[in-house]
Design an enzyme around this catalytic site. Structure first.
Site, PDB file in Angstrom:
ATOM      1  N   GLU A  49      12.884 -25.176 -31.200  1.00  0.00           N
ATOM      2  CA  GLU A  49      12.480 -24.184 -30.207  1.00  0.00           C
ATOM      3  C   GLU A  49      13.296 -24.250 -28.920  1.00  0.00           C
ATOM      4  OE1 GLU A  49      11.020 -21.882 -31.190  1.00  0.00           O
ATOM      5  OE2 GLU A  49       9.148 -22.238 -32.223  1.00  0.00           O
ATOM      6  N   HIS A 105       8.261 -33.389 -32.789  1.00  0.00           N
ATOM      7  CA  HIS A 105       8.012 -32.664 -34.041  1.00  0.00           C
ATOM      8  C   HIS A 105       7.090 -33.493 -34.910  1.00  0.00           C
ATOM      9  CE1 HIS A 105       8.814 -30.482 -37.791  1.00  0.00           C
ATOM     10  NE2 HIS A 105       9.175 -29.497 -36.989  1.00  0.00           N
TER      11      HIS A 105
HETATM   12  N1  ACO Z   1       6.181 -33.998 -24.619  1.00  0.00           N
HETATM   13  C1  ACO Z   1       5.469 -35.065 -24.236  1.00  0.00           C
HETATM   14  N2  ACO Z   1       4.781 -35.879 -25.064  1.00  0.00           N
HETATM   15  C2  ACO Z   1       4.845 -35.552 -26.369  1.00  0.00           C
HETATM   16  C3  ACO Z   1       5.569 -34.460 -26.849  1.00  0.00           C
HETATM   17  C4  ACO Z   1       6.269 -33.674 -25.909  1.00  0.00           C
HETATM   18  N3  ACO Z   1       6.986 -32.602 -26.281  1.00  0.00           N
HETATM   19  N4  ACO Z   1       5.428 -34.393 -28.187  1.00  0.00           N
HETATM   20  C5  ACO Z   1       4.630 -35.402 -28.539  1.00  0.00           C
HETATM   21  N5  ACO Z   1       4.281 -36.108 -27.445  1.00  0.00           N
HETATM   22  C6  ACO Z   1       3.448 -37.299 -27.385  1.00  0.00           C
HETATM   23  C7  ACO Z   1       1.987 -36.892 -27.501  1.00  0.00           C
HETATM   24  O1  ACO Z   1       1.412 -36.653 -26.228  1.00  0.00           O
HETATM   25  C8  ACO Z   1       1.373 -38.073 -28.205  1.00  0.00           C
HETATM   26  O2  ACO Z   1       1.054 -39.046 -27.253  1.00  0.00           O
HETATM   27  P1  ACO Z   1      -0.325 -39.864 -27.367  1.00  0.00           P
HETATM   28  O3  ACO Z   1      -0.209 -40.625 -28.659  1.00  0.00           O
HETATM   29  O4  ACO Z   1      -0.331 -40.704 -26.145  1.00  0.00           O
HETATM   30  O5  ACO Z   1      -1.405 -38.836 -27.396  1.00  0.00           O
HETATM   31  C9  ACO Z   1       2.510 -38.612 -29.070  1.00  0.00           C
HETATM   32  O6  ACO Z   1       3.734 -38.118 -28.512  1.00  0.00           O
HETATM   33  C10 ACO Z   1       2.418 -38.127 -30.495  1.00  0.00           C
HETATM   34  O7  ACO Z   1       2.261 -36.732 -30.442  1.00  0.00           O
HETATM   35  P2  ACO Z   1       1.370 -35.876 -31.448  1.00  0.00           P
HETATM   36  O8  ACO Z   1       0.677 -34.814 -30.669  1.00  0.00           O
HETATM   37  O9  ACO Z   1       0.565 -36.753 -32.330  1.00  0.00           O
HETATM   38  O10 ACO Z   1       2.501 -35.312 -32.311  1.00  0.00           O
HETATM   39  P3  ACO Z   1       2.416 -34.064 -33.206  1.00  0.00           P
HETATM   40  O11 ACO Z   1       2.988 -34.431 -34.486  1.00  0.00           O
HETATM   41  O12 ACO Z   1       1.076 -33.431 -33.232  1.00  0.00           O
HETATM   42  O13 ACO Z   1       3.361 -33.150 -32.321  1.00  0.00           O
HETATM   43  C11 ACO Z   1       4.280 -31.178 -31.597  1.00  0.00           C
HETATM   44  C12 ACO Z   1       4.169 -32.178 -32.736  1.00  0.00           C
HETATM   45  C13 ACO Z   1       3.006 -30.350 -31.514  1.00  0.00           C
HETATM   46  C14 ACO Z   1       5.463 -30.250 -31.904  1.00  0.00           C
HETATM   47  C15 ACO Z   1       4.527 -31.913 -30.247  1.00  0.00           C
HETATM   48  O14 ACO Z   1       5.677 -32.716 -30.323  1.00  0.00           O
HETATM   49  C16 ACO Z   1       4.583 -30.962 -29.069  1.00  0.00           C
HETATM   50  O15 ACO Z   1       3.557 -30.569 -28.539  1.00  0.00           O
HETATM   51  N6  ACO Z   1       5.820 -30.536 -28.653  1.00  0.00           N
HETATM   52  C17 ACO Z   1       5.938 -29.574 -27.587  1.00  0.00           C
HETATM   53  C18 ACO Z   1       5.712 -28.166 -28.123  1.00  0.00           C
HETATM   54  C19 ACO Z   1       6.855 -27.690 -29.003  1.00  0.00           C
HETATM   55  O16 ACO Z   1       8.024 -27.880 -28.690  1.00  0.00           O
HETATM   56  N7  ACO Z   1       6.498 -27.039 -30.133  1.00  0.00           N
HETATM   57  C20 ACO Z   1       7.455 -26.513 -31.094  1.00  0.00           C
HETATM   58  C21 ACO Z   1       7.488 -27.353 -32.318  1.00  0.00           C
HETATM   59  S1  ACO Z   1       8.673 -26.771 -33.502  1.00  0.00           S
HETATM   60  C22 ACO Z   1       7.844 -25.516 -34.321  1.00  0.00           C
HETATM   61  O17 ACO Z   1       6.660 -25.474 -34.414  1.00  0.00           O
HETATM   62  C23 ACO Z   1       8.665 -24.442 -34.934  1.00  0.00           C
END
Ligand code: ACO
Length: 354
Positions: free
Chosen positions: A301, A247
């Site tokens: 989610e 998140h």
């Molecule tokens: N699985 C694997 N790796 C992850 C995940 C995940 N679910 N979430 C974050 N990471 C990793 C990223 O790859 C990133 O790695 P890097 O630094 O090597 O590139 C690091 O953790 C930081 O992630 P960001 O993308 O900077 O985090 P952000 O704040 O943008 O992410 C998000 C938030 C989009 C929700 C992300 O965690 C994700 O894609 N989750 C999966 C999709 C999901 O469940 N979405 C629902 C969110 S809740 C909602 O919107 C109601």
């Protein structure tokens, strides 16, 4: 991070002097009274009330909407009677249909106050159900109308209350991407229905409201897997994300996920609760190894997908079910943004193409 107030007149006009990350991480762009997400401690409040008390105080989404939208505990919106004809929806995807419905239903409607808007918004899930459903009739509770229309069978009281609990928990979540889109539209003076359509469009993405579809397909793909951690690790190595985890703001378990885990149990273990729980534990272990520096916990989610699936909703209908709930929060933010009277118009730093 310390918040610094910068008077408008003092803002530099040279875009090179203010730089924020491309995802606006940690940047505060609005002041709100509607909700607060404390990502470090995993606390969520609606209008100052802890989410655990909100779900007790408002057993249905319909009861929640007037208070969330207007901020007034005794607000009583009038019943909304108008609705567009079925043919406006065509054969589009569910989120596009909801956007079209909102736009068409609000066309020419008087929506000049938060209270009028609350009445409009309260009517939308049942209107959607009526337009896409199979002979839904006109039950009182929109959650019941929605389930009846989407699944084709009369829901049990436990199922109706599970959808209401989900809708109350998903009604608002501060300045997430779709709420920001609504506020940007509101800041231009766009009408409420058009601003809500911007929110629906933004929520449709797989990283936001589209995640349940990914959660369900990842869970299905792992059903026969004996070595869950190995399989999840391979997904990460292929560059995939584990859907339902991570998140932007929370660094702990999402408090809504915890509540929805309980809601899933009220549905009697339907929807593969045991398999999901094993995948959740395996995913948490794998993510802790994959990104030791970044706490990645379960988000709303993961359990939302399971609850909605247990309620008999098909994966493509999960985002639209989420959007129905969030209409409430978007509407509250719409009015809060309108009250500022300020157009949201950031700058981009231009660099010539290489
Ligand atoms: N699985 C694997 N790796 C992850 C995940 C995940 N679910 N979430 C974050 N990471 C990793 C990223 O790859 C990133 O790695 P890097 O630094 O090597 O590139 C690091 O953790 C930081 O992630 P960001 O993308 O900077 O985090 P952000 O704040 O943008 O992410 C998000 C938030 C989009 C929700 C992300 O965690 C994700 O894609 N989750 C999966 C999709 C999901 O469940 N979405 C629902 C969110 S809740 C909602 O919107 C109601």
């Amino acid at each position: 991070m310390k918040e610094t107030e910068v008077p408008q007149s003092a803002l530099p006009t040279n875009p090179a002097r203010i730089t924020v990350p491309p995802g606006l991480d940690n940047v505060i762009v609005a002041t709100t009274h509607i909700s607060d997400v404390d990502g470090a401690s995993g606390r969520l409040t609606y209008r100052g009330v802890a989410i655990s008390d909100v779900v007790e105080r408002y057993p249905t989404w319909t009861a929640l909407v007037p208070w969330l939208v207007t901020g007034l505990p005794d607000a009583e919106p009038a019943a909304w009677t108008d609705g567009p004809p079925r043919q406006i929806l065509g054969t589009a995807d569910p989120m596009a249909r909801l956007a079209m419905l909102v736009w068409a239903a609000g066309d020419g409607a008087v929506l000049d106050t938060p209270l009028e808007s609350a009445a409009f918004v309260q009517s939308l899930p049942a209107q959607y159900a009526r337009l896409v459903g199979r002979g839904a009739g006109k039950p009182e509770d929109p959650a019941r109308a929605f389930l009846l229309a989407m699944t084709g069978h009369a829901p049990t009281p436990a199922e109706v209350s599970a959808l209401n609990a989900y809708w109350v928990l998903a009604a608002e979540h501060s300045l997430n991407a779709s709420t920001f889109a609504v506020r940007v539209a509101a800041s231009t003076g766009a009408r409420l229905p058009e601003a809500l359509a911007a929110g629906i469009a933004t929520l449709s993405g797989p990283l936001h409201g589209g995640a349940p579809t990914g959660v369900l397909s990842q869970l299905a793909a792992l059903e026969q897997e004996a070595d869950l951690e190995g399989a999840l690790w391979r997904l990460l190595e292929r560059g995939e994300r584990l859907m339902g985890f991570g998140h932007r703001v929370y660094r702990t378990e999402d408090p809504r996920a915890a509540r929805l885990r309980g809601v899933l149990h009220t549905l009697g273990g339907a929807g593969g609760a045991e398999h999901a729980s094993r995948v959740e534990q395996a995913a948490l272990a794998v993510l802790a190894r994959w990104k030791p520096e970044r706490p990645l916990a379960v988000n709303v989610e993961f359990y939302a997908a399971l609850v909605l699936s247990a309620l008999g909703l098909a994966a493509p209908d999960c985002p639209v079910t989420f959007a129905c709930a969030r209409l409430a929060g978007w509407t509250a933010h719409y009015w809060e943004q309108r009250a500022t009277g300020r157009l949201i118009r950031p700058l981009a730093r231009y660099t010539p193409s290489p």
